[in-house]
Design an enzyme around this catalytic site. Structure first.
Site, mmCIF file in Angstrom:
data_model
loop_
_atom_site.group_PDB
_atom_site.id
_atom_site.type_symbol
_atom_site.label_atom_id
_atom_site.label_comp_id
_atom_site.label_asym_id
_atom_site.label_seq_id
_atom_site.Cartn_x
_atom_site.Cartn_y
_atom_site.Cartn_z
ATOM 1 N N LEU A 260 0.858 -1.184 0.000
ATOM 2 C CA LEU A 260 0.000 0.000 0.000
ATOM 3 C C LEU A 260 0.895 1.235 0.000
ATOM 4 O O LEU A 260 2.091 1.147 0.262
ATOM 5 C CB LEU A 260 -0.907 0.003 1.234
ATOM 6 C CG LEU A 260 -1.894 -1.155 1.344
ATOM 7 C CD1 LEU A 260 -2.564 -1.142 2.713
ATOM 8 C CD2 LEU A 260 -2.936 -1.090 0.237
ATOM 9 N N ALA A 261 0.291 2.379 -0.264
ATOM 10 C CA ALA A 261 1.098 3.602 -0.291
ATOM 11 C C ALA A 261 1.869 3.760 1.008
ATOM 12 O O ALA A 261 3.058 4.093 1.001
ATOM 13 C CB ALA A 261 0.204 4.819 -0.540
ATOM 14 N N GLU A 262 1.222 3.552 2.144
ATOM 15 C CA GLU A 262 1.901 3.608 3.438
ATOM 16 C C GLU A 262 1.326 2.577 4.404
ATOM 17 O O GLU A 262 0.139 2.270 4.369
ATOM 18 C CB GLU A 262 1.781 4.994 4.097
ATOM 19 C CG GLU A 262 2.922 5.944 3.807
ATOM 20 C CD GLU A 262 2.664 6.752 2.548
ATOM 21 O OE1 GLU A 262 3.600 7.396 2.056
ATOM 22 O OE2 GLU A 262 1.524 6.722 2.055
ATOM 23 N N THR A 263 2.214 2.079 5.237
ATOM 24 C CA THR A 263 1.828 1.314 6.418
ATOM 25 C C THR A 263 2.307 2.102 7.631
ATOM 26 O O THR A 263 3.469 2.502 7.693
ATOM 27 C CB THR A 263 2.458 -0.090 6.422
ATOM 28 O OG1 THR A 263 1.971 -0.829 5.297
ATOM 29 C CG2 THR A 263 2.107 -0.838 7.702
ATOM 30 N N HIS A 296 -2.541 10.632 5.446
ATOM 31 C CA HIS A 296 -3.661 9.688 5.402
ATOM 32 C C HIS A 296 -3.447 8.512 6.348
ATOM 33 O O HIS A 296 -4.398 8.010 6.956
ATOM 34 C CB HIS A 296 -3.913 9.216 3.964
ATOM 35 C CG HIS A 296 -3.089 8.054 3.526
ATOM 36 N ND1 HIS A 296 -1.802 8.186 3.058
ATOM 37 C CD2 HIS A 296 -3.371 6.721 3.473
ATOM 38 C CE1 HIS A 296 -1.335 6.986 2.734
ATOM 39 N NE2 HIS A 296 -2.256 6.089 2.976
#
Length: 525
Positions: A260-263, A296
């Site tokens: 994902l874009a960020e964890t 986010h």
């Protein structure tokens, strides 16, 4: 037994301090009042509080003090003898952990391994190196330091340390016997009551308790769509309730696995006090690298803490970051979350990169209105274009990955009529999916898209951190009335909606949005 479990007699007797374990040679720090926990990865500790208390395996030189604490903590017919403690240290030193204040031992936990998953007299007497269970013998805190949450904090750290130690992967559970007044303490640490014990240890009756180490080895995770109230839109972020002792290799691997874009990796820093904000630490990883600020995934983390009950839903959360200061998340009416971030001041750049960016975005140089650049925390390039050019962007992701972006490229434009009008020149395949739920009733002050292929994110669906640059940029251009929010649309294929406000006096940016949990489970690595 049911009367014990249902009784309020021991409720609130112990203050719960939630923490995560560290590798054997790492450190857990408590404040002088033993109420605040900070995590420290090996060699890179957080700023230590005054009078810190450390948690670590005990040294042989501390055995006499352990014997003294044991004798002072248990009746004579229950306390382990000096010979028993020496045996346990000799046979299983990695299962003998202590807490220290100024290098003085003030408490300890000790166990040995047993060949079966049943508590019997013999299983509590001898150590079995390849045991199927870990038998916990003593949880001791000096009388001078009791009623401060240390026993539970130490016990939780111990459980997670054992669960994380590959040496003890053979052990399937942790066992102990406890008297009725302490059942609540051990239940908070994850143990369950099995019933009255057959083990005779002193004059009083005991209860058998068990903790599932197989389950404890799994790491809880949730996946949340941020800046949306519509599933499968907004920006998905994974939230892990652990940093595994600051293990950056593990965190990076998890982020790559999630793809994902960020964890986000979060851990509690202090136990919650009435009337105060909850204090947590946070780190963010893309599939390729750690980032200094992520909006986010911070929104998602606050949502996760409230929805899982780790923080009451009406309590503000402060997230301590490594490079971006303290980020505050507060619950608002209607499931809105307000985040307060430091402003990211930009510099206006000349148009020398316009000829470089234009072909990579599928637009003409004359479509570019301005180019600015963010600070070190968010070193993004921001390109304002006219609305028609924005609506017809054709980004060359491979080409963008090849140029120097430092972090990412933000493309932005004023207004949003090009997306909401029935006559808008936008391919339905590129129209943000979130707009389908808005029924063309929303009006946005500005739009944006964010590309960061250099850090493993081709296009980020919604980027809160980029709006810490966009907020002051559009505030200077649109001049909104003081105290009012600008409405922002991030026009990725998924799409996300934000309310944005720039406080010039405090140099803060407020970002408001919603979030939805879409997945929950555990990782087994």
């Amino acid at each position: 037994l049911k009367s014990f479990l249902g009784s309020t007699l021991y409720r609130a007797k112990y203050q719960c301090l939630s923490l995560q374990c560290l590798p054997q040679h790492s450190v857990v720090l408590f404040t002088a009042h033993c109420s605040v926990l900070a995590m420290a990865s090996t060699g890179h500790p957080l700023p230590p509080p005054n009078g810190a208390i450390t948690y670590r395996p005990i040294a042989a030189a501390d055995l006499p003090k352990a014997v003294e604490l044991e004798a002072a903590s248990y009746p004579a017919d229950e306390a382990a003898s000096e010979e028993q403690l020496q045996y346990r240290f000799k046979e299983a030193p990695e299962l003998f952990h202590g807490i220290y204040e100024a290098d003085s031992l003030i408490g300890f936990v000790v166990s040995t391994a047993a060949p079966t998953q049943e508590l019997k007299e013999e299983t509590m007497s001898l150590h079995s190196p390849l045991g199927a269970s870990i038998c916990l013998h003593s949880v001791v805190v000096a009388a001078s330091h009791q009623r401060r949450g240390l026993a539970l904090a130490m016990l939780k750290a111990y459980v997670e340390a054992v669960a994380a130690n590959e040496r003890w992967n053979c052990a399937k559970c942790m066992l102990l016997i406890a008297k009725a007044p302490l059942l609540g303490l051990y239940r908070k640490a994850g143990f369950t009551v099995l019933g009255l014990s057959e083990v005779v240890h002193g004059a009083d009756p005991w209860f058998d308790m068990k903790l599932d180490l197989v389950e404890a080895r799994k790491y809880e995770m949730v996946q949340i769509d941020a800046f949306t109230n519509v599933p499968l839109t907004g920006n998905p972020a994974a939230v892990m309730f652990s940093t595994k002792g600051g293990d950056e290799k593990w965190m990076q691997g998890v982020a790559e696995e999630n793809n994902l874009a960020e964890t986000a990796f979060i851990e509690e820093r202090t136990p919650l006090e009435p009337g105060k904000a909850a204090e947590w630490s946070i780190r963010w990883f893309t599939p390729a690298t750690e980032v200094a600020l992520c909006g986010h995934a911070t929104l998602a983390s606050a949502h996760a803490l409230w929805k899982t009950g780790r923080v009451p839903s009406d309590v503000t959360i402060n997230f301590q970051t490594r490079k971006a200061g303290v980020l505050t998340c507060a619950p608002l009416e209607g499931d809105q979350i307000k985040m307060t971030f430091p402003v990211q001041k930009y510099e206006v750049k000349d148009s020398t990169r316009a000829s470089e960016f234009a072909p990579l975005l599928g637009i003409s140089e004359k479509d570019i209105i301005a180019i600015v650049h963010g600070p070190a925390t968010t070193p993004d390039w921001v390109v304002e274009v006219n609305p028609d050019a924005f609506a017809t962007l054709k980004p060359d992701i491979g080409g963008l990955a090849a140029v120097c972006l430092e972090r990412g490229l933000v493309v932005t434009c004023a207004g949003s009529s090009h997306f909401l009008s029935d006559a808008a020149p936008v391919d339905v395949r590129t129209r943000p999916r979130i707009l389908d739920s808005l029924h063309n009733t929303a009006v946005f002050d500005f739009c944006s898209r964010f590309f960061a292929p250099g850090v493993g994110v081709a296009e980020d669906p919604v980027t809160g951190s980029a709006h810490c640059i966009l907020a002051p940029y559009w505030d200077s251009k649109l001049q909104p009335a003081q105290g009012t929010y600008m409405q922002a649309l991030q026009a990725s294929p998924r799409g996300g909606v934000l309310r944005v406000k720039y406080d010039k006096d405090l140099e803060l940016v407020e970002l408001c949005g919603e979030a939805m949990t879409v997945l929950s489970g555990r990782m087994e690595v």
